[in-house]
Design a protein around this motif. Structure first.
Motif: not given
Length: 314
Positions: A64-92
């Motif tokens: 369960s800890l491994s599952f939670v770790d995947i979910c937890f990091s997926s809340v912030t990491a993908p958006k943050m990674i994409v944002d590193l490449l764009v000028e306007n880091k927007t979120i609704s």
């Protein structure tokens, strides 16, 4: 709540770095980290599942800890990674509230699972004869459900505190994801009481859990004196891994949530620790320190990947 939509429909992240070159290098680094999080935790889950280790409470919770770790990091990491490449880091606005919910839901659940894992080690080491009856399958499932429900309630409180606030600009969040503290700074109303509640809620959970965990592991370590040398070595290796995870995860959390409503520029870097570094280190710490998981991996993946060579590994 319609007037808030007229004013601010979304937010802009300042992001982690204000430097193009640094952002490009970070993009590569964080993409690598996130891949390690996904693959490492999936590997542990598959090993536990296919190696029939789910029957033991420790691995039931580790899964369960491994599952939670995947979910937890997926809340912030993908958006943050994409944002590193764009000028306007927007979120609704909705996306922002979803992030607040996700970070506190999975983060809270992770904290409660770490507490349960400490309790599991305590019973295993201090009450070995009653272990099987205390940690039976049904009780473990109930405890696990309890961790998720607790995380959910903690999270709902956090979202409820900010979702009704009015935002009339500026709408730049000095962070790389939506968390309650940075959002409160942008509200057009006095948020003194709300930020006190946030500190009380998140602060109590993080500090209280941290203290509780340190005490539990101290009790465990003291009781190890009665064990045989071999038993002591095994217990120390498991508990050592747990303690390492607890310190890496809780240190930054306590720093972030245990103080009055001041935001430091270091907050963002500190947050990287518990949103990315901990979920990445968990699989490494738990497997490298754990003979059973390593053997299960050799058996499973050795045979599958290397055929006859796998047998030599054993």
């Amino acid at each position: 709540s319609m007037e808030k939509i007229d004013n601010v429909t979304g937010f802009i992240f300042r992001g982690l770095f204000q430097n193009r070159e640094v952002e490009e290098v970070s993009f590569v680094a964080f993409s690598f980290f996130y891949t390690v999080i996904l693959l490492g935790n999936l590997l542990i889950m598959l090993t536990i599942f296919m190696g029939n280790l789910l029957k033991t409470p420790m691995y039931f919770f580790l899964n369960s800890l491994s599952f939670v770790d995947i979910c937890f990091s997926s809340v912030t990491a993908p958006k943050m990674i994409v944002d590193l490449l764009v000028e306007n880091k927007t979120i609704s606005f909705e996306g922002c509230m979803l992030q607040v919910f996700g970070v506190h839901f999975f983060g809270g659940t992770e904290i409660f699972i770490l507490i349960v894992m400490a309790y599991d080690r305590y019973v295993a080491i201090c009450k070995p004869l009653h272990y099987v009856t205390i940690m039976d399958r049904e009780r473990c499932s109930k405890i696990l459900l309890g961790t998720w429900v607790s995380g959910f309630f903690h999270s709902i409180i956090q979202v409820a505190l900010v979702v009704h606030l009015t935002f009339c600009g500026p709408n730049e969040i000095d962070h790389y994801f939506c968390d309650v503290r940075p959002i409160l700074k942008l509200a057009c109303t006095n948020t003194y009481i709300i930020s006190a509640i946030v500190t009380a809620n998140s602060g109590t959970i993080t500090l209280g859990s941290f203290v509780f965990l340190l005490i539990s592991y101290s009790v465990i370590l003291v009781s190890l004196r009665k064990q045989s040398a071999e038993g002591r070595r095994k217990a120390l290796s498991t508990c050592g891994a747990h303690i390492a995870v607890v310190i890496i995860f809780f240190g930054p959390c306590v720093f972030t949530y245990m103080r009055p409503n001041v935001t430091f520029s270091e907050d963002k870097m500190v947050a990287v620790f518990y949103t990315i570094i901990t979920p990445m280190l968990n699989p490494m710490i738990y497997t490298l320190r754990n003979a059973e998981v390593k053997n299960a991996m050799k058996k499973l993946w050795g045979k599958r990947c290397f055929g006859p060579v796998g047998n030599i590994l054993e």
